[in-house]
Scaffold this active site. Sequence first.
Site, short mmCIF file in Angstrom:
data_model
loop_
_atom_site.label_atom_id
_atom_site.label_comp_id
_atom_site.label_asym_id
_atom_site.label_seq_id
_atom_site.Cartn_x
_atom_site.Cartn_y
_atom_site.Cartn_z
N HIS A 1 -0.33 -12.65 2.31
CA HIS A 1 -1.71 -12.21 2.50
C HIS A 1 -1.71 -10.96 3.38
CE1 HIS A 1 -6.02 -12.41 2.81
NE2 HIS A 1 -5.92 -12.26 4.11
N SER B 1 3.94 -5.39 -6.89
CA SER B 1 4.93 -4.71 -6.03
C SER B 1 5.66 -5.71 -5.13
CB SER B 1 4.28 -3.60 -5.20
OG SER B 1 3.50 -4.11 -4.15
#
Length: 197
Positions: A111, A15
């Site tokens: 992250h 995504s």
Amino acid sequence: MNRKRVAILISGRGSNMAALIAAAKASDYPAEIIGVISNTPSAAGLETARAEGLATAVIRLKDHSDKTAADAAISARLREWQVDLVCLAGFMRLLGPEFCTAWQGRVLNIHPALLPEFPGLDTHARALAAGVAEHGCTVHFVTAGMDEGPIVGQARVPVLAGDTPETLAARVLAEEHRLYADCLAKVARGEIAWTGQ
Ligand code: GAR
């Protein structure tokens, strides 16, 4: 405009990859996505990339003698594609020191936590267990250390009463998609650079 040539490395859903592809469709975006490399053939993001007409490659660790050789195969493909910048987008294998030195300052990672808090896996469950009021995501230059390296940008979200790892992940993921496109643009324009340790 001299658009930077970007490859995206994925291991799964993709995504964040899709968000970067969408952002790069704007004519004034300073980067173009050239191709996508996965370390697993089953990554759903590969289908998305193919549907977008992008070059794709699968480079598996098990097809190489060791991690250094697999990293070298990735490097070779990036050079073949004449890539300027690399975006790790849910790429769940650590790249080794040779690769990181060769590409220093040209590889970004996203992250799902406010680094240096919560490197590694299960960040949302760990943030909830720690009782933090704010959580978020980080884009950083890649070094050989896991989820280390100089920070390019962060986005914050509140942790709400009743949050589960899934609801928190969804809130963070929406920010990841915005943050990554923004940070890649800044690096592609040369507004943020990392040239040394
Ligand atoms: C994203 O949440 C990304 O931040 C995370 O994996 C997910 C991939 O989703 N990356 C890491 O945990 C790296 N340490 P996506 O494939 O839909 O972009």
